[in-house]
Design a protein around this motif. Structure first.
Motif, PDB file in Angstrom:
ATOM      1  N   VAL A  82      -2.382 -17.800   2.573  1.00  0.00           N
ATOM      2  CA  VAL A  82      -1.228 -17.468   3.334  1.00  0.00           C
ATOM      3  C   VAL A  82      -1.211 -18.336   4.697  1.00  0.00           C
ATOM      4  CG1 VAL A  82      -0.156 -15.902   4.891  1.00  0.00           C
ATOM      5  CG2 VAL A  82      -0.854 -15.135   2.498  1.00  0.00           C
ATOM      6  N   LEU A  83      -2.517 -18.547   5.382  1.00  0.00           N
ATOM      7  CA  LEU A  83      -2.620 -19.163   6.541  1.00  0.00           C
ATOM      8  C   LEU A  83      -2.691 -20.782   6.155  1.00  0.00           C
ATOM      9  CD1 LEU A  83      -5.879 -17.875   7.963  1.00  0.00           C
ATOM     10  CD2 LEU A  83      -3.572 -17.605   8.805  1.00  0.00           C
ATOM     11  N   GLY A  84      -2.843 -21.227   5.072  1.00  0.00           N
ATOM     12  CA  GLY A  84      -2.605 -22.625   4.718  1.00  0.00           C
ATOM     13  C   GLY A  84      -1.188 -22.929   4.564  1.00  0.00           C
ATOM     14  N   GLN A  85      -0.458 -21.847   4.013  1.00  0.00           N
ATOM     15  CA  GLN A  85       1.183 -22.302   3.826  1.00  0.00           C
ATOM     16  C   GLN A  85       1.550 -21.919   5.339  1.00  0.00           C
ATOM     17  OE1 GLN A  85       2.909 -22.851   1.024  1.00  0.00           O
ATOM     18  NE2 GLN A  85       4.308 -23.435   2.852  1.00  0.00           N
ATOM     19  N   MET A  86       1.256 -21.285   6.044  1.00  0.00           N
ATOM     20  CA  MET A  86       1.810 -21.215   7.372  1.00  0.00           C
ATOM     21  C   MET A  86       1.639 -22.508   8.222  1.00  0.00           C
ATOM     22  SD  MET A  86       0.468 -17.118   8.475  1.00  0.00           S
ATOM     23  CE  MET A  86       1.342 -17.405   9.955  1.00  0.00           C
ATOM     24  N   GLN A  87       0.351 -23.046   8.096  1.00  0.00           N
ATOM     25  CA  GLN A  87      -0.154 -24.019   8.555  1.00  0.00           C
ATOM     26  C   GLN A  87       0.848 -25.306   8.072  1.00  0.00           C
ATOM     27  OE1 GLN A  87      -2.280 -24.673  11.325  1.00  0.00           O
ATOM     28  NE2 GLN A  87      -1.767 -26.667  11.430  1.00  0.00           N
ATOM     29  N   ALA A  88       0.981 -25.352   6.939  1.00  0.00           N
ATOM     30  CA  ALA A  88       1.808 -26.373   6.369  1.00  0.00           C
ATOM     31  C   ALA A  88       3.300 -26.305   6.661  1.00  0.00           C
ATOM     32  CB  ALA A  88       1.783 -26.259   4.726  1.00  0.00           C
ATOM     33  N   ASN A  89       3.741 -25.071   6.812  1.00  0.00           N
ATOM     34  CA  ASN A  89       5.082 -24.898   7.343  1.00  0.00           C
ATOM     35  C   ASN A  89       5.369 -25.631   8.836  1.00  0.00           C
ATOM     36  OD1 ASN A  89       5.955 -23.426   5.001  1.00  0.00           O
ATOM     37  ND2 ASN A  89       5.789 -21.738   5.835  1.00  0.00           N
ATOM     38  N   LEU A  90       4.166 -25.197   9.735  1.00  0.00           N
ATOM     39  CA  LEU A  90       4.231 -25.792  10.973  1.00  0.00           C
ATOM     40  C   LEU A  90       4.209 -27.390  11.122  1.00  0.00           C
ATOM     41  CD1 LEU A  90       2.013 -23.099  12.787  1.00  0.00           C
ATOM     42  CD2 LEU A  90       4.400 -23.682  13.283  1.00  0.00           C
ATOM     43  N   GLU A  91       3.306 -27.815  10.247  1.00  0.00           N
ATOM     44  CA  GLU A  91       3.027 -29.363  10.197  1.00  0.00           C
ATOM     45  C   GLU A  91       4.285 -29.955   9.868  1.00  0.00           C
ATOM     46  OE1 GLU A  91      -0.502 -29.825   8.039  1.00  0.00           O
ATOM     47  OE2 GLU A  91      -1.475 -29.217   9.798  1.00  0.00           O
ATOM     48  N   ARG A  92       5.211 -29.383   8.866  1.00  0.00           N
ATOM     49  CA  ARG A  92       6.538 -30.031   8.428  1.00  0.00           C
ATOM     50  C   ARG A  92       7.618 -30.155   9.536  1.00  0.00           C
ATOM     51  NH1 ARG A  92       5.836 -27.195   3.552  1.00  0.00           N
ATOM     52  NH2 ARG A  92       7.093 -25.511   4.233  1.00  0.00           N
TER      53      ARG A  92
END
Length: 143
Positions: free
Chosen positions: A132-142
């Motif tokens: 979940v943290l990884g997905q949240m980070q990926a969402n921010l980086e997009r």
């Protein structure tokens, strides 16, 4: 899907701050500030010596801030800056051999703290949390 729990960001930030503060407290006897031990760990995890600007990006600080940190680490004889042959303006940052012992101590203390923090946390729940943290980070980086 709308998420209504507004505490999540604050909880993640508080956990990160508290974790880092406790690690800083435990590493204080090594004579290293949080900023300095963070630089050393980033350097230790790189297969090749990064340039100062690459290291600044990794650590998340501006180049002048990193330069001051490196001045202190050089004074402690933990790192050295080496001119890049292809670009004499650039400097690579290398750990000195004697820094290996300090890195080992930092990592042992960090591992002990991590074990304490994760005590009684189910491994499967931890894996979900990390995804979940990884997905949240990926969402921010997009963005």
């Amino acid at each position: 899907m709308a998420h209504t729990d507004h505490r999540l960001g604050a909880q993640v930030a508080q956990l990160a701050r508290t974790w880092r503060a406790e690690l800083d407290r435990r590493l204080n006897h090594l004579g290293l500030s949080q900023a300095r031990w963070l630089v050393l760990l980033h350097l230790a995890r790189q297969p090749d010596a990064p340039t100062q600007s690459e290291l600044a990006a990794m650590v998340g600080v501006e180049c002048p801030t990193l330069a001051r940190l490196l001045d202190g680490l050089e004074a402690q004889q933990l790192v050295r800056r080496v001119t890049v042959a292809e670009d004499r303006r650039a400097k690579r940052v290398e750990l000195l051999p004697q820094t290996g012992e300090i890195i080992t101590r930092i990592e042992a203390i960090a591992d002990q703290l991590r074990s304490e923090i994760l005590a009684n946390v189910d491994q499967q729940e931890l894996e979900v949390f990390q995804r979940v943290l990884g997905q949240m980070q990926a969402n921010l980086e997009r963005r």
